[in-house]
Design a protein around this motif. Structure first.
Motif, PDB file in Angstrom:
ATOM      1  N   MET A   1       2.399 -10.663  -4.396  1.00 16.19           N
ATOM      2  CA  MET A   1       2.963  -9.517  -4.782  1.00 16.19           C
ATOM      3  C   MET A   1       3.284  -9.306  -6.395  1.00 16.19           C
ATOM      4  O   MET A   1       3.623 -10.333  -7.123  1.00 16.19           O
ATOM      5  CB  MET A   1       4.511  -9.114  -4.336  1.00 16.19           C
ATOM      6  N   ASP A   2       3.148  -8.275  -6.959  1.00 22.39           N
ATOM      7  CA  ASP A   2       3.371  -8.130  -8.541  1.00 22.39           C
ATOM      8  C   ASP A   2       2.532  -9.008  -9.505  1.00 22.39           C
ATOM      9  O   ASP A   2       2.756  -9.502 -10.529  1.00 22.39           O
ATOM     10  CB  ASP A   2       4.835  -8.159  -8.863  1.00 22.39           C
ATOM     11  N   GLY A  50     -15.846   3.833  -1.205  1.00 19.41           N
ATOM     12  CA  GLY A  50     -14.717   2.834  -0.809  1.00 19.41           C
ATOM     13  C   GLY A  50     -13.610   2.854  -2.159  1.00 19.41           C
ATOM     14  O   GLY A  50     -12.746   2.309  -1.941  1.00 19.41           O
ATOM     15  N   LEU A  51     -14.183   2.981  -3.509  1.00 16.22           N
ATOM     16  CA  LEU A  51     -13.133   2.690  -4.254  1.00 16.22           C
ATOM     17  C   LEU A  51     -13.104   4.054  -5.173  1.00 16.22           C
ATOM     18  O   LEU A  51     -11.776   4.467  -5.123  1.00 16.22           O
ATOM     19  CB  LEU A  51     -14.057   1.830  -5.582  1.00 16.22           C
ATOM     20  N   PHE A  83     -10.127   8.506 -12.988  1.00 15.18           N
ATOM     21  CA  PHE A  83     -10.738   7.648 -12.061  1.00 15.18           C
ATOM     22  C   PHE A  83      -9.721   8.710 -10.873  1.00 15.18           C
ATOM     23  O   PHE A  83      -8.504   8.866 -10.859  1.00 15.18           O
ATOM     24  CB  PHE A  83     -10.142   6.445 -11.994  1.00 15.18           C
ATOM     25  N   PRO A  85      -9.297   8.127  -7.165  1.00 16.07           N
ATOM     26  CA  PRO A  85      -9.453   7.210  -5.851  1.00 16.07           C
ATOM     27  C   PRO A  85     -10.066   7.787  -4.722  1.00 16.07           C
ATOM     28  O   PRO A  85      -9.903   9.034  -4.340  1.00 16.07           O
ATOM     29  CB  PRO A  85      -8.091   6.565  -5.647  1.00 16.07           C
ATOM     30  N   LEU A  89      -9.277   4.452  -0.090  1.00 15.31           N
ATOM     31  CA  LEU A  89      -8.405   3.679  -1.205  1.00 15.31           C
ATOM     32  C   LEU A  89      -7.205   4.116  -0.827  1.00 15.31           C
ATOM     33  O   LEU A  89      -6.146   3.337  -1.129  1.00 15.31           O
ATOM     34  CB  LEU A  89      -8.861   3.374  -2.304  1.00 15.31           C
ATOM     35  N   LYS A  90      -6.897   5.623  -1.155  1.00 23.71           N
ATOM     36  CA  LYS A  90      -5.486   6.156  -1.222  1.00 23.71           C
ATOM     37  C   LYS A  90      -4.838   5.846  -0.034  1.00 23.71           C
ATOM     38  O   LYS A  90      -3.647   5.428  -0.061  1.00 23.71           O
ATOM     39  CB  LYS A  90      -5.800   7.578  -1.382  1.00 23.71           C
ATOM     40  N   LYS A  92      -5.383   3.561   2.204  1.00 24.85           N
ATOM     41  CA  LYS A  92      -4.870   1.891   2.517  1.00 24.85           C
ATOM     42  C   LYS A  92      -3.631   1.549   1.306  1.00 24.85           C
ATOM     43  O   LYS A  92      -2.927   0.874   1.657  1.00 24.85           O
ATOM     44  CB  LYS A  92      -5.852   1.020   2.142  1.00 24.85           C
ATOM     45  N   VAL A  93      -3.849   2.142   0.348  1.00 23.72           N
ATOM     46  CA  VAL A  93      -2.341   1.837  -0.794  1.00 23.72           C
ATOM     47  C   VAL A  93      -1.365   2.336  -0.379  1.00 23.72           C
ATOM     48  O   VAL A  93      -0.142   1.725  -0.605  1.00 23.72           O
ATOM     49  CB  VAL A  93      -3.012   2.233  -2.089  1.00 23.72           C
ATOM     50  N   ASN A  94      -1.475   3.750   0.219  1.00 24.82           N
ATOM     51  CA  ASN A  94      -0.356   4.466   0.604  1.00 24.82           C
ATOM     52  C   ASN A  94       0.421   4.085   1.950  1.00 24.82           C
ATOM     53  O   ASN A  94       1.246   4.875   2.373  1.00 24.82           O
ATOM     54  CB  ASN A  94      -0.405   5.784   0.482  1.00 24.82           C
ATOM     55  N   PRO A  96       2.527   2.191   3.214  1.00 20.89           N
ATOM     56  CA  PRO A  96       3.836   1.953   3.630  1.00 20.89           C
ATOM     57  C   PRO A  96       4.731   3.434   3.644  1.00 20.89           C
ATOM     58  O   PRO A  96       5.761   3.569   4.546  1.00 20.89           O
ATOM     59  CB  PRO A  96       4.449   1.168   2.674  1.00 20.89           C
ATOM     60  N   PHE A  97       4.051   4.332   3.111  1.00 18.53           N
ATOM     61  CA  PHE A  97       4.552   5.761   3.016  1.00 18.53           C
ATOM     62  C   PHE A  97       3.843   6.695   3.912  1.00 18.53           C
ATOM     63  O   PHE A  97       4.039   7.897   3.825  1.00 18.53           O
ATOM     64  CB  PHE A  97       4.710   6.229   1.790  1.00 18.53           C
ATOM     65  N   PHE A 100       5.216   9.728   6.157  1.00 18.82           N
ATOM     66  CA  PHE A 100       6.032  10.927   5.584  1.00 18.82           C
ATOM     67  C   PHE A 100       4.941  12.076   5.522  1.00 18.82           C
ATOM     68  O   PHE A 100       3.590  11.921   5.303  1.00 18.82           O
ATOM     69  CB  PHE A 100       6.259  10.582   4.092  1.00 18.82           C
TER      70      PHE A 100
ATOM     71  N   VAL B  29     -14.991  -4.459  -3.669  1.00 16.67           N
ATOM     72  CA  VAL B  29     -14.113  -3.341  -3.521  1.00 16.67           C
ATOM     73  C   VAL B  29     -12.794  -3.452  -2.512  1.00 16.67           C
ATOM     74  O   VAL B  29     -11.890  -3.250  -2.859  1.00 16.67           O
ATOM     75  CB  VAL B  29     -14.976  -2.008  -2.846  1.00 16.67           C
ATOM     76  N   GLU B  38      -1.354  -4.896  -1.953  1.00 15.32           N
ATOM     77  CA  GLU B  38      -0.304  -5.932  -2.186  1.00 15.32           C
ATOM     78  C   GLU B  38       0.392  -5.471  -3.356  1.00 15.32           C
ATOM     79  O   GLU B  38       1.672  -6.097  -3.644  1.00 15.32           O
ATOM     80  CB  GLU B  38      -0.833  -7.314  -2.313  1.00 15.32           C
ATOM     81  N   GLY B  39       0.325  -4.685  -4.182  1.00 11.70           N
ATOM     82  CA  GLY B  39       1.084  -4.329  -5.339  1.00 11.70           C
ATOM     83  C   GLY B  39       0.462  -5.225  -6.519  1.00 11.70           C
ATOM     84  O   GLY B  39       1.458  -4.935  -7.554  1.00 11.70           O
ATOM     85  N   ASP B  40      -0.530  -5.755  -6.491  1.00 17.48           N
ATOM     86  CA  ASP B  40      -0.964  -6.437  -7.605  1.00 17.48           C
ATOM     87  C   ASP B  40      -1.439  -5.690  -8.890  1.00 17.48           C
ATOM     88  O   ASP B  40      -2.219  -4.321  -8.280  1.00 17.48           O
ATOM     89  CB  ASP B  40      -1.804  -7.605  -7.182  1.00 17.48           C
ATOM     90  N   ILE B  75       2.584   6.218  -2.834  1.00 19.44           N
ATOM     91  CA  ILE B  75       2.071   4.977  -3.752  1.00 19.44           C
ATOM     92  C   ILE B  75       0.657   5.574  -4.065  1.00 19.44           C
ATOM     93  O   ILE B  75      -0.362   5.855  -3.131  1.00 19.44           O
ATOM     94  CB  ILE B  75       1.853   3.833  -3.230  1.00 19.44           C
TER      95      ILE B  75
END
Lengths: 358, 93
Positions: A1-2, A50-51, A83, A85, A89-90, A92-94, A96-97, A100, B29, B38-40, B75
């Motif tokens: 993380m981070d 995919g990207l 860019f 996305p 990709l969108k 998978k990144v989103n 957690p939300f 909604f 990719v 992961e937030g990286d 996100i």
């Protein structure tokens, strides 16, 4: 993380994934990003499955102001890399939300975080109760007058008296608060009782004008007697009683036309007029409060259909549509709401269009 | 330049077979995607950085109907080009 990854981290991960040497993976990642730049240079757009899509976008030239000198200058048009996305990709990144979804917001929902608003509505509720009380008293008063007039005048005035009574918003009496109701009822009864005793004494024609004179005086006296009872209760009262008196003046000339055959009667009524006017003048001083409230409205069509939202009251709805929180009884009456103290969320209410009654 | 052209060009440069290049591209990719998940942050010098950004919820209005919608928080993956790539592309104009 981070964590912050750089190109060598990417290469290391790729080498592990594809089971190849790190140097090989490193040359690949370098080439990967170089080719993207080359593609942007040559085509202006690079799409990678995919990207997402890298794109060159033109930015138009625009004028700006130098903050230090205040001088105007032009920012030249240039190109910008954007860019976009890819959907995968969108998603998978989103993740957690992902649960909604956009929600429709009710049209009339307004954020009201301040507590002062609640206080306001409380006051509004009070004044509306007063307004209703006042309205209830008014028809009762005129009813008493009508009865008094009927007793002294020939029978044909009865129809007129009733007609005049109809012009009053007497229908609001249906919504009467019990407490307020007792007052006008009492005065009405009193007035009627007093009036009834008068004609029973004698009906001789020669004394007729005296009786008219007397009954009018008694009405005024009754009004004065009832005055303190009304005034110590609420402040808007003077305005209401003023209307009542004004109504009295209206009825008086109307009566003169009907009883025109007996000259003495006309005299009597005309003599009583200045009296009433004086009284009215005295009352107008007391009733400097807004006269706008006492305008009567007639319903002409529907202005809107309102869906009741959270924390809404009739007063609030009235305020939002009419800019006057005291006009909510019209909404109640128009919708024939039986239990207007309990609005349900999602209930649909018709908002009547009000036209000032002349 | 679409995905096909991109892979063929990449394979020429690295001297890999196109099939290998395609699988490696896919691998790269997925690595980028996973680390963003992961937030990286990913920083590639001379190219730019990838980052996952949080967007707060907001109320949007449909200008045609006036219907208001509450858009939920989300996100979003974002890319910020480096100054180097910007300069390079400016020169080519």
């Amino acid at each position: 993380m981070d964590a912050k990854l750089n190109q060598s981290d990417l290469s290391a991960q790729l080498a592990r994934m594809c089971e190849m040497s790190v140097t090989k993976a490193d040359t690949f990642t370098k080439a990967f990003f170089d080719v993207i730049i080359e593609g942007l240079e040559s085509d202006g757009i690079v799409k990678i499955n995919g990207l997402g899509t890298f794109k060159m976008v033109d930015v138009a030239s625009r004028s700006s102001v130098n903050v230090n000198t205040g001088e105007k200058f032009e920012i030249k048009g240039h190109k910008k890399i954007t860019f976009l996305p890819a959907d995968s990709l969108k998603e998978k990144v989103n993740a957690p939300f992902a649960m909604f979804e956009p929600v429709e917001v009710d049209d009339d929902y307004v954020d009201e975080p301040d507590s002062s608003d609640e206080e306001q509505t409380d006051i509004a509720a009070d004044t509306t109760v007063q307004a209703v009380a006042a309205e209830n008293i008014q028809p009762a008063d005129t009813a008493a007058q009508a009865v008094a007039e009927e007793n002294t005048q020939p029978a044909d005035t009865a129809a007129q008296a009733v007609a005049e009574e109809d012009t009053q918003p007497s229908d609001t009496a249906a919504q009467a608060v019990a407490e307020e109701n007792t007052q006008p009822a009492d005065t009405a009864a009193q007035a009627v009782a007093e009036e009834n005793t008068q004609p029973s004494k004698g009906n001789s024609k020669t004394n007729k004008h005296r009786y008219i004179w007397l009954t009018l005086l008694i009405i005024i006296a009754a009004g004065i007697l009832c005055w303190p009872v009304f005034t110590d209760k609420e402040t808007p009262q003077p305005a209401e009683t003023k209307i009542a008196v004004a109504e009295k003046i209206e009825t008086a000339p109307a009566d003169t036309t009907v009883v025109a055959d007996t000259l003495c009667a006309v005299d009597a009524v005309e003599e009583s007029l200045p009296f009433v006017l004086v009284e009215e003048l005295a009352q107008t001083k007391l009733s400097a409060i807004s006269i706008k409230d006492t305008v009567h409205y007639t319903v002409s069509g529907i202005m809107a259909v309102h869906r009741v939202g959270l924390d809404e009251t009739l007063v609030k709805i009235s305020l939002s549509y009419y800019n006057d929180k005291r006009l909510w009884p019209y909404i109640v009456q128009h919708n024939r709401l039986k239990n207007f103290n309990q609005l349900e969320i999602g209930m649909e209410i018709e908002i009547p269009r009000l036209v000032p009654h002349k | 330049m679409n995905n096909k052209e991109f892979i063929s060009k990449l394979s020429q440069r690295c001297k890999f077979t196109p099939a290998d290049t395609a699988s490696m591209t896919e691998g790269l990719v997925t690595i980028i995607t996973d680390s963003l998940k992961e937030g990286d942050q990913i920083n590639v010098s001379g190219f730019g950085g990838f980052e996952a950004k949080m967007r707060r919820e907001r109320i949007s209005v449909n200008p045609k109907t006036g219907q208001r919608m509450l858009v939920p928080p989300k996100i979003v993956p974002s890319f910020r080009p480096s100054a180097k790539i910007k300069d390079k592309l400016k020169e080519t104009e």
